[in-house]
Design a protein around this motif. Structure first.
Motif, PDB file in Angstrom:
ATOM      1  N   GLU A  60      -4.557  -4.578   2.712  1.00  0.00           N
ATOM      2  CA  GLU A  60      -3.753  -3.776   1.800  1.00  0.00           C
ATOM      3  C   GLU A  60      -3.390  -4.583   0.570  1.00  0.00           C
ATOM      4  O   GLU A  60      -3.589  -5.797   0.530  1.00  0.00           O
ATOM      5  CB  GLU A  60      -2.494  -3.302   2.512  1.00  0.00           C
ATOM      6  CG  GLU A  60      -1.611  -4.446   2.996  1.00  0.00           C
ATOM      7  CD  GLU A  60      -0.435  -3.966   3.819  1.00  0.00           C
ATOM      8  OE1 GLU A  60       0.415  -3.244   3.252  1.00  0.00           O
ATOM      9  OE2 GLU A  60      -0.364  -4.314   5.003  1.00  0.00           O
ATOM     10  N   ARG A  64      -6.961  -5.841  -0.827  1.00  0.00           N
ATOM     11  CA  ARG A  64      -7.855  -4.688  -0.631  1.00  0.00           C
ATOM     12  C   ARG A  64      -9.280  -4.950  -1.089  1.00  0.00           C
ATOM     13  O   ARG A  64     -10.210  -4.382  -0.543  1.00  0.00           O
ATOM     14  CB  ARG A  64      -7.311  -3.483  -1.400  1.00  0.00           C
ATOM     15  CG  ARG A  64      -6.788  -2.406  -0.555  1.00  0.00           C
ATOM     16  CD  ARG A  64      -6.555  -1.115  -1.300  1.00  0.00           C
ATOM     17  NE  ARG A  64      -6.297  -1.242  -2.712  1.00  0.00           N
ATOM     18  CZ  ARG A  64      -5.109  -1.168  -3.279  1.00  0.00           C
ATOM     19  NH1 ARG A  64      -4.049  -0.972  -2.546  1.00  0.00           N
ATOM     20  NH2 ARG A  64      -4.975  -1.269  -4.575  1.00  0.00           N
ATOM     21  N   ARG A  76      -9.733  -0.472   4.028  1.00  0.00           N
ATOM     22  CA  ARG A  76      -8.985  -0.808   2.820  1.00  0.00           C
ATOM     23  C   ARG A  76      -7.913   0.250   2.580  1.00  0.00           C
ATOM     24  O   ARG A  76      -8.213   1.357   2.146  1.00  0.00           O
ATOM     25  CB  ARG A  76      -9.943  -0.906   1.639  1.00  0.00           C
ATOM     26  CG  ARG A  76     -11.009  -1.974   1.879  1.00  0.00           C
ATOM     27  CD  ARG A  76     -12.052  -2.025   0.782  1.00  0.00           C
ATOM     28  NE  ARG A  76     -13.190  -2.818   1.184  1.00  0.00           N
ATOM     29  CZ  ARG A  76     -13.225  -4.140   1.234  1.00  0.00           C
ATOM     30  NH1 ARG A  76     -12.149  -4.830   0.902  1.00  0.00           N
ATOM     31  NH2 ARG A  76     -14.312  -4.780   1.615  1.00  0.00           N
ATOM     32  N   ALA A  77      -6.664  -0.110   2.882  1.00  0.00           N
ATOM     33  CA  ALA A  77      -5.554   0.822   2.743  1.00  0.00           C
ATOM     34  C   ALA A  77      -5.299   1.102   1.271  1.00  0.00           C
ATOM     35  O   ALA A  77      -5.127   0.185   0.485  1.00  0.00           O
ATOM     36  CB  ALA A  77      -4.304   0.242   3.387  1.00  0.00           C
ATOM     37  N   SER A  80       0.024   2.554   2.300  1.00  0.00           N
ATOM     38  CA  SER A  80       0.626   1.709   3.325  1.00  0.00           C
ATOM     39  C   SER A  80      -0.426   1.192   4.311  1.00  0.00           C
ATOM     40  O   SER A  80      -1.205   1.974   4.875  1.00  0.00           O
ATOM     41  CB  SER A  80       1.678   2.525   4.090  1.00  0.00           C
ATOM     42  OG  SER A  80       1.967   1.956   5.330  1.00  0.00           O
ATOM     43  N   GLY A  81      -0.422  -0.103   4.529  1.00  0.00           N
ATOM     44  CA  GLY A  81      -1.317  -0.686   5.530  1.00  0.00           C
ATOM     45  C   GLY A  81      -0.987  -0.199   6.924  1.00  0.00           C
ATOM     46  O   GLY A  81      -1.874   0.021   7.745  1.00  0.00           O
TER      47      GLY A  81
END
Length: 137
Positions: A60, A64, A76-77, A80-81
């Motif tokens: 995140e 990313r 790949r957030a 929010s991760g």
């Protein structure tokens, strides 16, 4: 066989080794280390041996854009991760994948599908350290 689903930011942040000066580099180093796990028999957090069938790492923020090494699938957030990891865990469990989530985040742990196995970053980092010290074949 088991897939490790790794909360990369949580694992990177578990050791005060200066990661905050280079978040992207720290995430990349973790992913490179994780690439050695698929296909390997490892001691699970409960001491039982499991075969690591794959690794999925959720990244995140600034991390990313980190490159994905061979052997690691990177989620790949875009937000929010935690949201991305919880959604990924739900998809994998729905596909009947044996899953071990690596995070110390209690709030995230509470959002995982019921019965999901969880380990903390300390377990994973110790495992990676041990593998790093093992003589190569």
């Amino acid at each position: 066989m088991t897939v490790l689903l790794v909360d990369a930011a949580n694992v990177v942040g578990a050791r005060p080794d200066g990661w905050w000066r280079d978040r992207v580099g720290a995430a990349g180093r973790l992913l490179d280390r994780l690439a050695g796990l698929p296909g390997r028999r490892i001691a699970g957090p409960d001491g039982e041996g499991v075969v690591c069938d794959g690794v999925v790492a959720v990244v995140e923020g600034a991390a990313r854009d980190v490159p994905a090494p061979a052997g690691v699938r990177v989620e790949r957030a875009t937000g929010s991760g935690d949201d991305a990891l919880a959604a990924c865990a739900a998809r994998l469990v729905a596909d009947a994948v044996a899953l071990l989530v690596v995070t110390a985040d209690r709030g995230l742990r509470a959002r995982l599908p019921a019965g999901t196995a969880v380990a903390g970053p300390t377990w994973l980092l110790a495992l990676l350290d041990e593998i790093g010290r093992a003589p190569s074949a």
